[in-house]
Design a protein around this motif. Structure first.
Motif, short mmCIF file in Angstrom:
data_model
loop_
_atom_site.label_atom_id
_atom_site.label_comp_id
_atom_site.label_asym_id
_atom_site.label_seq_id
_atom_site.Cartn_x
_atom_site.Cartn_y
_atom_site.Cartn_z
N GLU A 166 -11.20 -3.43 1.18
CA GLU A 166 -12.61 -4.07 1.18
C GLU A 166 -13.21 -4.42 -0.01
N GLU A 167 -12.40 -4.37 -1.30
CA GLU A 167 -12.66 -5.09 -2.43
C GLU A 167 -12.08 -6.24 -2.66
N ASP A 168 -11.27 -6.72 -1.58
CA ASP A 168 -10.55 -7.91 -1.56
C ASP A 168 -9.32 -8.15 -2.43
N LYS A 169 -8.63 -6.78 -2.36
CA LYS A 169 -7.37 -6.76 -3.17
C LYS A 169 -6.34 -6.08 -2.45
N PRO A 170 -6.12 -6.93 -1.33
CA PRO A 170 -5.15 -6.25 -0.04
C PRO A 170 -3.78 -6.24 -0.54
N PHE A 171 -3.04 -6.60 -1.74
CA PHE A 171 -1.98 -6.19 -2.05
C PHE A 171 -1.86 -4.88 -2.69
N ILE A 172 -2.87 -4.67 -3.68
CA ILE A 172 -2.96 -3.41 -4.18
C ILE A 172 -3.33 -2.15 -3.18
N GLY A 173 -4.10 -2.60 -2.19
CA GLY A 173 -4.31 -1.75 -0.96
C GLY A 173 -3.13 -1.48 -0.05
N SER A 174 -2.31 -2.64 0.05
CA SER A 174 -1.20 -2.08 0.88
C SER A 174 -0.06 -1.20 0.07
N ILE A 175 0.10 -1.41 -1.23
CA ILE A 175 0.86 -0.74 -2.09
C ILE A 175 0.54 0.67 -2.11
N LEU A 176 -0.88 1.07 -2.10
CA LEU A 176 -1.47 2.38 -2.22
C LEU A 176 -1.08 2.91 -0.79
N PHE A 177 -1.12 2.15 0.19
CA PHE A 177 -0.79 2.75 1.67
C PHE A 177 0.48 3.23 1.64
N ALA A 178 1.41 2.65 0.93
CA ALA A 178 2.97 3.06 0.95
C ALA A 178 3.02 4.38 0.15
N VAL A 179 2.24 4.20 -0.94
CA VAL A 179 2.19 5.63 -1.72
C VAL A 179 1.50 6.80 -1.05
N ALA A 180 0.66 6.39 -0.02
CA ALA A 180 0.22 7.45 0.87
C ALA A 180 1.07 7.98 1.77
N ALA A 181 2.14 7.10 2.26
CA ALA A 181 3.04 7.61 3.05
C ALA A 181 3.96 8.25 2.48
N LEU A 182 4.32 7.91 1.16
CA LEU A 182 5.38 8.72 0.33
C LEU A 182 4.74 10.18 -0.03
N THR A 183 3.52 10.32 0.53
CA THR A 183 2.98 11.68 0.11
C THR A 183 3.21 12.53 1.46
N LYS A 184 2.90 12.03 2.42
CA LYS A 184 3.11 12.50 3.97
C LYS A 184 3.62 11.33 4.94
N MET A 185 4.29 11.60 5.52
CA MET A 185 4.97 10.44 6.53
C MET A 185 3.93 10.30 7.54
N GLN A 186 3.35 11.16 8.00
CA GLN A 186 2.10 10.67 8.98
C GLN A 186 1.20 9.45 8.80
N THR A 187 1.39 9.10 7.54
CA THR A 187 0.42 8.00 7.09
C THR A 187 1.03 6.99 8.25
N LEU A 188 2.17 6.62 8.50
CA LEU A 188 2.68 5.54 9.23
C LEU A 188 2.06 5.61 10.57
N TYR A 189 1.36 6.63 11.10
CA TYR A 189 0.49 6.42 12.23
C TYR A 189 -0.70 5.51 12.24
N PHE A 190 -1.02 5.04 10.86
CA PHE A 190 -2.06 4.19 10.64
C PHE A 190 -1.53 2.66 10.16
N THR A 191 -0.16 2.47 10.36
CA THR A 191 0.28 1.21 10.04
C THR A 191 0.00 0.14 10.86
N PRO A 192 -0.42 0.34 12.14
CA PRO A 192 -1.01 -0.47 13.09
C PRO A 192 -2.40 -1.00 12.62
N VAL A 193 -3.08 0.01 12.42
CA VAL A 193 -4.48 -0.18 11.85
C VAL A 193 -4.49 -1.16 10.51
N LEU A 194 -3.50 -0.59 9.47
CA LEU A 194 -3.52 -1.40 8.28
C LEU A 194 -3.10 -3.02 8.83
#
Length: 245
Positions: A166-194
């Motif tokens: 939302e702050e127009d920093k998509p690369f940082i946001g995408s990397i943080l999304f990966a960090v979320a997945a590295l916390t719990k793999m269920q994050t991958l369910y949100f990959t299509p949304v991302l």
């Protein structure tokens, strides 16, 4: 754009008080509610991680308590393990429960704050309401404070990722999304949304670049654990982190 008369400063202080109340409520419940269903597994990992963080998958997957969580959560368990070695936390039920549930409680509380930051873009009252609905949600409270689960950690990081987008920093946001997945793999369910959000906001090449940045972050995080497992398992260490998924 602000559409109500609630000042941002007043709303921010209201949310701070709400988060403090939510954290303290969760901490008290965590100490009073004794749970061993998953916490015995987490505690075993936490106590073993200081003996060799990057060899953890190779060591623990050979025993009864197989390590089936991705690396980021293990970093927090490593800190918990150090705390157990420094203080006699396991000698008392209340301190034992609080130590094992501390980070789930912390991130679960911060998730309410992230909801405020995201929703206040529409209006301050909406942001406060969103934060309150999560902070006071009985199911969220039980999940982190009673059960000691990490879903709140995952949610907080996902919200943080989308806040950067939302702050127009998509690369940082995408990397943080990966960090979320590295916390719990269920994050991958949100990959299509991302990917849908990136595709609608940016050119296809930039969206794909962000997507592969997230994928590369996730893959790179396992490399030290693969290297750390070579001394114990040789080339079979290539599969060690993934055998439990």
């Amino acid at each position: 754009m602000e559409t109500t008369g609630l000042p941002r400063r007043q709303a921010s202080w209201l949310v701070v008080c709400l988060l403090a109340f939510a954290f303290l409520t969760r901490a008290v419940l965590a100490m009073l509610y004794e749970n061993h269903f998953d916490l015995d597994w987490y505690r075993t990992w936490a106590l073993a991680l200081p003996d060799g963080f990057f060899s953890a998958y190779a060591r623990l997957n050979e025993g009864q308590y197989a390590l089936d969580y991705p690396p980021v959560y293990l970093a927090f368990l490593w800190l918990v393990g150090l705390a157990y070695r420094a203080w006699p936390l396991a000698d008392y039920v209340m301190t034992d429960m609080l130590a094992m549930k501390f980070f789930p409680i912390l991130f679960d509380t911060l998730a309410a704050g992230m909801l405020y930051l995201l929703c206040r873009r529409k209006s301050e009252p909406l942001g406060v309401l969103a934060a309150a609905l999560w902070a006071l949600n009985p199911s969220a409270l039980f999940n982190s404070a009673a059960w000691g689960q990490t879903d709140g950690m995952m949610l907080c990081l996902i919200l943080f990722a989308f806040w950067f987008i939302e702050e127009d920093k998509p690369f940082i946001g995408s990397i943080l999304f990966a960090v979320a997945a590295l916390t719990k793999m269920q994050t991958l369910y949100f990959t299509p949304v991302l990917f849908l959000v990136l595709w609608r906001r940016y050119r296809l090449d930039k969206a794909l670049g962000c997507f592969f940045a997230a994928f590369g972050t996730g893959a790179a995080a396992f490399v030290p654990f693969i290297i750390g497992g070579f001394s114990r398992r040789g080339w079979a260490a290539l599969l060690t982190p993934f055998e439990v998924y």
